[in-house]
Design an enzyme around this catalytic site. Structure first.
Site, short mmCIF file in Angstrom:
data_model
loop_
_atom_site.label_atom_id
_atom_site.label_comp_id
_atom_site.label_asym_id
_atom_site.label_seq_id
_atom_site.Cartn_x
_atom_site.Cartn_y
_atom_site.Cartn_z
N GLU A 7 115.50 -5.96 75.76
CA GLU A 7 114.81 -7.25 75.59
C GLU A 7 115.81 -8.39 75.37
OE1 GLU A 7 112.36 -4.09 73.31
OE2 GLU A 7 114.45 -4.46 73.83
N HIS A 36 120.02 -4.32 73.14
CA HIS A 36 118.74 -3.81 73.61
C HIS A 36 118.29 -4.53 74.89
CE1 HIS A 36 117.38 -1.98 69.51
NE2 HIS A 36 118.48 -1.42 70.00
N CYS A 48 114.77 -7.46 68.13
CA CYS A 48 114.43 -8.05 69.43
C CYS A 48 113.19 -8.91 69.32
CB CYS A 48 114.23 -6.95 70.47
SG CYS A 48 115.80 -6.19 70.97
N CYS A 53 111.95 -3.51 68.93
CA CYS A 53 112.31 -3.37 67.52
C CYS A 53 112.14 -4.73 66.83
CB CYS A 53 113.76 -2.89 67.39
SG CYS A 53 114.99 -4.15 67.84
#
Length: 161
Positions: free
Chosen positions: A81, A79, A108, A105
């Protein structure tokens, strides 16, 4: 006497613009996400987008959203992040702000909390009612991480690709 000019963008507009630009690097055909981490002095310390890990070809790994686990992107994609955290040239992200185009999410969020990122500014929260988003908000609340939706100003730069 100070001169007031209105033809420049704010820091929030600038950093969300950087996150949006970063999202355009993603090869994900469904959800392109970008992130920009900024320190307390308004210096960009890292940028990331959702994509495959280094050495894993975007053409050789799946981008599908449905199917068996190993036939979908979910087992492989990093992801935005987490990519921004891992790409940072500094280990100290304490008190920094992350601008992200999609609310983080739960996975993360764990990394954001562990790196002591102090604030999350997000553009979209399309999974707001998902268990992952609920867990992320619960953890941020418990850890004292502030989060807020980015308020569009109408001065954002639109990229046409």
């Amino acid at each position: 006497m100070s001169i007031q000019r209105k033809n420049y963008i704010s820091w929030n507009e600038y950093f969300m613009g950087v996150a949006t630009m970063a999202s355009k690097r993603s090869k994900d055909p469904n959800t392109q996400v970008g992130a920009c981490i900024v320190d307390g002095d308004n210096y960009i310390v890292s940028v990331g987008y959702n994509g495959m890990p280094l050495g894993c070809s975007d053409a050789e790994f799946p981008w599908e959203r449905e199917g068996d686990t190993l036939d979908t992107k979910y087992a492989f994609v990093t992801h935005a992040e987490l990519n921004a955290i891992l790409n940072s040239k500094t280990a100290d992200l304490a008190g920094s702000t992350i601008y992200v185009t999609l609310f983080p999410c739960n996975e993360c969020t764990k990394a954001l909390i562990q790196k002591r990122i102090g604030k999350v500014i997000y553009l979209d929260d399309k999974y707001h009612d998902s268990d992952s988003s609920k867990a992320a908000r619960r953890m941020m609340d418990a850890a004292g991480v502030k989060y807020e939706k980015y308020n569009k100003t109408g001065r954002e730069i639109t990229l046409v690709l």
